[in-house]
Write an enzyme that holds these catalytic residues in place. Structure first.
Site, PDB file in Angstrom:
ATOM      1  N   THR A 110      -2.625   5.961 -22.126  1.00 18.49           N
ATOM      2  CA  THR A 110      -2.579   4.644 -21.505  1.00 18.49           C
ATOM      3  C   THR A 110      -1.165   4.115 -21.687  1.00 18.49           C
ATOM      4  O   THR A 110      -0.415   4.596 -22.543  1.00 18.49           O
ATOM      5  CB  THR A 110      -3.574   3.664 -22.151  1.00 18.49           C
TER       6      THR A 110
ATOM      7  N   GLU B 185      -0.374   4.763  -0.571  1.00 18.81           N
ATOM      8  CA  GLU B 185      -1.176   5.986  -0.751  1.00 18.81           C
ATOM      9  C   GLU B 185      -0.315   7.222  -0.521  1.00 18.81           C
ATOM     10  O   GLU B 185       0.477   7.278   0.417  1.00 18.81           O
ATOM     11  CB  GLU B 185      -2.359   5.993   0.218  1.00 18.81           C
TER      12      GLU B 185
ATOM     13  N   ARG C 253      -1.157  -2.492 -18.096  1.00 17.07           N
ATOM     14  CA  ARG C 253      -2.383  -1.707 -18.211  1.00 17.07           C
ATOM     15  C   ARG C 253      -2.313  -0.563 -17.203  1.00 17.07           C
ATOM     16  O   ARG C 253      -1.976  -0.767 -16.037  1.00 17.07           O
ATOM     17  CB  ARG C 253      -3.606  -2.573 -17.914  1.00 17.07           C
TER      18      ARG C 253
ATOM     19  N   TYR D  72       0.847  -1.202   0.000  1.00 13.33           N
ATOM     20  CA  TYR D  72       0.000   0.000   0.000  1.00 13.33           C
ATOM     21  C   TYR D  72       0.877   1.245   0.000  1.00 13.33           C
ATOM     22  O   TYR D  72       1.770   1.376   0.825  1.00 13.33           O
ATOM     23  CB  TYR D  72      -0.913   0.023   1.229  1.00 13.33           C
TER      24      TYR D  72
ATOM     25  N   LYS E  62      -1.055   0.290 -24.630  1.00 19.86           N
ATOM     26  CA  LYS E  62      -1.374   0.185 -26.062  1.00 19.86           C
ATOM     27  C   LYS E  62      -0.063   0.241 -26.852  1.00 19.86           C
ATOM     28  O   LYS E  62       0.754  -0.641 -26.709  1.00 19.86           O
ATOM     29  CB  LYS E  62      -2.381   1.268 -26.438  1.00 19.86           C
TER      30      LYS E  62
ATOM     31  N   ASP F 130      -5.445  13.502 -25.507  1.00 16.13           N
ATOM     32  CA  ASP F 130      -5.468  12.121 -25.019  1.00 16.13           C
ATOM     33  C   ASP F 130      -4.817  11.267 -26.107  1.00 16.13           C
ATOM     34  O   ASP F 130      -5.433  10.959 -27.123  1.00 16.13           O
ATOM     35  CB  ASP F 130      -6.921  11.707 -24.775  1.00 16.13           C
TER      36      ASP F 130
HETATM   37  C1  PLP Z   1      -8.085   3.258 -24.565  1.00 15.52           C
HETATM   38  C2  PLP Z   1      -8.391   4.680 -24.404  1.00 15.52           C
HETATM   39  C3  PLP Z   1      -8.778   5.211 -23.160  1.00 15.52           C
HETATM   40  C4  PLP Z   1      -9.154   4.385 -21.950  1.00 15.52           C
HETATM   41  O1  PLP Z   1      -8.310   3.470 -21.482  1.00 15.52           O
HETATM   42  P1  PLP Z   1      -8.784   2.302 -20.489  1.00 15.52           P
HETATM   43  O2  PLP Z   1      -7.510   1.848 -19.888  1.00 15.52           O
HETATM   44  O3  PLP Z   1      -9.472   1.287 -21.347  1.00 15.52           O
HETATM   45  O4  PLP Z   1      -9.733   2.881 -19.486  1.00 15.52           O
HETATM   46  C5  PLP Z   1      -8.960   6.577 -23.061  1.00 15.52           C
HETATM   47  N1  PLP Z   1      -8.783   7.381 -24.123  1.00 15.52           N
HETATM   48  C6  PLP Z   1      -8.457   6.900 -25.339  1.00 15.52           C
HETATM   49  C7  PLP Z   1      -8.296   7.849 -26.484  1.00 15.52           C
HETATM   50  C8  PLP Z   1      -8.252   5.543 -25.526  1.00 15.52           C
HETATM   51  O5  PLP Z   1      -7.943   5.084 -26.738  1.00 15.52           O
END
Ligand code: PLP
Length: 354
Positions: free
Chosen positions: A227, A57, A236, A55, A230, A200
């Site tokens: 993220t 925090e 993740r 933990y 990807k 994003d």
């Molecule tokens: C995949 C994605 C997310 C969210 O990611 P998660 O880990 O699935 O919650 C947010 N914004 C964009 C543009 C994405 O492609």
């Protein structure tokens, strides 16, 4: 078989069989879901490590529990490496996922009811960019821009929408769109109305890290989110990189605003991932991802498959299955599944949204 594997096999054979099945599926099929990747074995090792037990925090040097000498090392490394690779001033690597990182930015910089200008989901935006089915869609007033018929973006129109609706945040980035963006245009639209600028880059964060796609922070953006699982190939998770001026707001919004204990196994794996992403090999890999995508797109079009935007500038191809084959995306996804090719469509999410 490792000792832990045989232990798992004997203590829960059903879960064990599912794991073996998934391993085989990932090895034998052709994976075309652009948000997925094959992570490093070191990441799997760190994810399955004793960092899971801890933990932590708070933030490095300011935790609520003792015993943080090693968790602080990996979180500090993750933050420093994130700033370096994305050329940012401050990084928060605690978001548990991409959705949480975006929520943390909205809730940290805005008040409920404020307006956000973002890309329409059915034109390539993400669920968290204000889709009516998402909680953020209820909390904030999302104004959505769309793509033109040829798939391009009309930046004058986006600037007009900003002037008209006076959003507090101009958001760009996408989950299903095959072109790079002109971040200077978005920044201008945001500046003209005194809005925060946020990109994003979840899907193509790895390609930005590999320096083969534009970096919104180079155009003076306030915030980027990505993220880590990807195109970055890590565990993740989500991360936020922002200007120093916003650091306090962003950090307080992630913890204690939105989350409790960070997942230190994930953060350790992010540190490792970013070290891998900072070397020349990763740039070569990113360039190769683009090259492969371009070749595949060219071949598909030669075989009369209709691609949105007539090709790709990233790792994604958006197929118009109705025009190409007379079937909808869901049906195309099912047919591909039956021959071992995994792809994805937006339709199930969209039909829920309607
Ligand atoms: C995949 C994605 C997310 C969210 O990611 P998660 O880990 O699935 O919650 C947010 N914004 C964009 C543009 C994405 O492609």
């Amino acid at each position: 078989m490792s000792a832990y594997r045989s232990l798992l096999q004997s203590s829960d054979s059903v879960v064990y069989q599912a794991l073996v099945g998934e391993e085989l599926r990932q090895k034998s099929g052709i994976e075309l879901v652009p948000s997925e990747n094959y992570t490093y074995p070191e990441v799997l090792e760190l994810l399955g490590s004793v960092f899971t037990n801890k933990y932590s925090e708070g933030y490095p040097g300011k935790r609520y529990y003792g015993g943080q000498e090693f968790t602080d090392v990996v979180e500090n490394l993750s933050r420093e490496r994130a700033c370096k690779i994305f050329r940012g001033e401050h990084a928060n690597v605690q978001p548990l996922s991409g959705s949480a990182m975006n929520q943390a930015v909205y809730l940290g910089l805005l008040e409920p009811g404020d307006s956000i200008l973002a890309m329409e989901l059915s034109h390539g935006g993400h669920l968290t960019h204000g889709a009516p089915v998402s909680h953020m869609g209820r909390l904030f007033n999302f104004v959505r821009y769309k793509t033109l018929a040829d798939g391009s973006l009309d930046y004058d129109h986006i600037a007009d929408l900003a002037r008209q609706h006076k959003p507090k945040l101009v958001l760009c980035g996408y989950s299903s769109y095959p072109r790079d963006l002109d971040y200077h245009e978005f920044k201008r639209a945001a500046d003209a109305v005194g809005a925060y600028s946020m990109a994003d880059i979840s899907h193509f964060g790895g390609l930005v890290a590999g320096n083969v796609m534009a970096n919104p922070l180079d155009a003076g953006f306030d915030v980027i989110t990505t993220t880590t699982h990807k195109s970055l190939r890590g565990p993740r998770g989500g991360m936020i990189v922002c200007r120093q001026e916003l650091a306090k707001k962003i950090d307080a919004s992630v913890f204690p605003g939105l989350q409790g204990g960070p997942h230190m196994n994930q953060i350790a794996a992010v540190a490792f991932t970013l070290q891998k992403a900072a070397v020349e090999d990763f740039r070569v890999y990113s360039q190769q991802v683009l090259n492969n995508a371009k070749v595949l797109a060219g071949q598909l079009m030669q075989h009369n498959v209709a691609l949105v935007c007539n090709g790709t500038e990233n790792h994604m191809m958006v197929v118009n299955t109705v025009e190409s084959f007379g079937i909808d995306g869901r049906e195309a996804q099912d047919v591909l599944d039956r021959v071992g090719i995994t792809a994805n469509t937006y339709e199930p999410i969209l039909s829920q949204a309607q």
